[in-house]
Design an enzyme around this catalytic site. Sequence first.
Site, PDB file in Angstrom:
ATOM      1  N   SER A 301      11.691 -25.721 -13.343  1.00 33.61           N
ATOM      2  CA  SER A 301      11.217 -24.290 -13.375  1.00 33.61           C
ATOM      3  C   SER A 301      10.223 -24.645 -12.742  1.00 33.61           C
ATOM      4  O   SER A 301      10.067 -24.028 -11.947  1.00 33.61           O
ATOM      5  CB  SER A 301      11.427 -25.241 -15.457  1.00 33.61           C
ATOM      6  OG  SER A 301      10.659 -24.004 -15.541  1.00 33.61           O
ATOM      7  N   LYS A 326      15.934 -23.526 -12.718  1.00 34.17           N
ATOM      8  CA  LYS A 326      15.850 -23.380 -13.845  1.00 34.17           C
ATOM      9  C   LYS A 326      15.317 -21.796 -13.317  1.00 34.17           C
ATOM     10  O   LYS A 326      13.866 -22.204 -12.924  1.00 34.17           O
ATOM     11  CB  LYS A 326      15.030 -23.649 -14.284  1.00 34.17           C
ATOM     12  CG  LYS A 326      14.104 -23.455 -15.937  1.00 34.17           C
ATOM     13  CD  LYS A 326      15.237 -22.062 -17.081  1.00 34.17           C
ATOM     14  CE  LYS A 326      14.280 -22.895 -18.920  1.00 34.17           C
ATOM     15  NZ  LYS A 326      13.226 -20.954 -17.846  1.00 34.17           N
ATOM     16  N   GLN A 330      10.098 -18.134 -20.718  1.00 37.96           N
ATOM     17  CA  GLN A 330      10.205 -17.595 -22.137  1.00 37.96           C
ATOM     18  C   GLN A 330       9.349 -17.135 -22.779  1.00 37.96           C
ATOM     19  O   GLN A 330       8.019 -17.311 -22.020  1.00 37.96           O
ATOM     20  CB  GLN A 330      11.318 -19.142 -22.705  1.00 37.96           C
ATOM     21  CG  GLN A 330      12.602 -19.212 -23.007  1.00 37.96           C
ATOM     22  CD  GLN A 330      12.511 -19.523 -21.068  1.00 37.96           C
ATOM     23  OE1 GLN A 330      12.261 -20.286 -20.237  1.00 37.96           O
ATOM     24  NE2 GLN A 330      13.481 -19.401 -20.579  1.00 37.96           N
TER      25      GLN A 330
END
Length: 477
Positions: A301, A326, A330
Amino acid sequence: MRMSRFLMFVAVCAAAGGIFYFVQNGKGESAETVSGKKPIDEAYDLILEKAVHRVGGDELVEGAVRGMADVLNDPYSTYMTEEEAAAHEESLSDERVGIGAEITESRGRFIIVAPVRNSPAEKAGILPYDEIVRVDGERVDGKTMKELLSLIKGAEGTDVTLTVFRPDEDRHLEVAMKRSAIPVKTVDSRMIEKDGYQVGVVSISMFGEETAAEWEKHTKQLISQGADGFIIDVRGNPGGYLFSVSKIAGSLLREGTVFAFMQNAEGVKEPVRSEPPEDEEYGKAMRRMNTVLLQDKGSASASEVLSGALQDNGRAFIIGTVSFGKGTVQETWPLSNGGEMKLSTHKWLTPSGQWIHGKGVKPDLESEQQSLYGLPVIPVEGSFQPGDYGEDVGYAQRVLAALGYDVTREDGYYDETTLKAVERFRDNEDLDPGGAMDDSFFRALRAKVVEYKADDKNDDQLQLAVGYMKHVLKSGN
């Protein structure tokens, strides 16, 4: 894209961390009906009226909302209850209230891995391998880790008493302490000398609220100590806030450099640009530093945002393994019941426009770690003899094999070759002779792993990074 629009933080997922930006919306007002969809209202009424398993209406609504997120088949889109959302946000807070102890669950028992330095647990005398039996008189057997932590947590300054079993002394103790705020440190650093060159190693465990400030403090200190270059270690870093990544990248890149793109569902891409440090002299010194970044499959991420930004801009040489992969962002909305809906709403792309989702960031130089260095340090206890089977036996087999002992199985079955390896290990470590995997054996095995992992010479990836940095500095590049 303005940085204030984003908050990226770690997802509570088994696989990896996540990236988020949080949108402040007002709480919606309750409608007269459960939903505007007739089948949902009909199912709601039927379950409340007819189902033999009784549940409340609020539980049904939460189940329906969670189910809608599940239909997306996206592990990063989910519904969180009010309690889950609060715990999620706390995971990246710069401090947490508690007793300050790392706890693991082993065969239904809760074992102290280690107390945090200067924490209430350490000051009260809590030791590694202590087993938590009761919290304020309430037994913890049969409880989940979440339930245990809820018993231990409380308001700052309040009292909590743990009853622990100490295997070394074969007795129970009651340990009282006051809960306090435990600072969460996400950055650590040290200097390594290599053939006259000073290499600063900066490890970032996650990108929390104060990570950027910690980064600046540590890198300034290393610069003042004469660092010739930096190794940034984000191995095992699951992600974090975008503003932390932005500030760290901004200290290494020129002002206005694109370090990522955000792409919405319509395919529209917006650049995210670096901002310089407020301290101009510090920024100049940082931009002169040669940089190597260490990553592994646990780097996910926001860690990948940093590695992709530095790699694509030619600002760091990446060593290690392919990162997790990733590549989604979100967005989180509060709901009227106190819960939150978290949905994947954007892709993030590297400066060169690559979407690394499911693929990861490839290192410039591939390097696998030694097996023993990659094994976790866990407090294993128990007593096993040949013919027994269990996860703890398998862990011991893997450690023994990595230490060079002749072990043919690592599946947890205690066979004859494992017996011979245990006997040799016990003899080498001056333990009582025999082939028992008992508490003294497991303590000695854990000590060997801790000792091995504490020695930088056994960190192949780090040694490769230091060697590469020496080559770069020596060549004057």
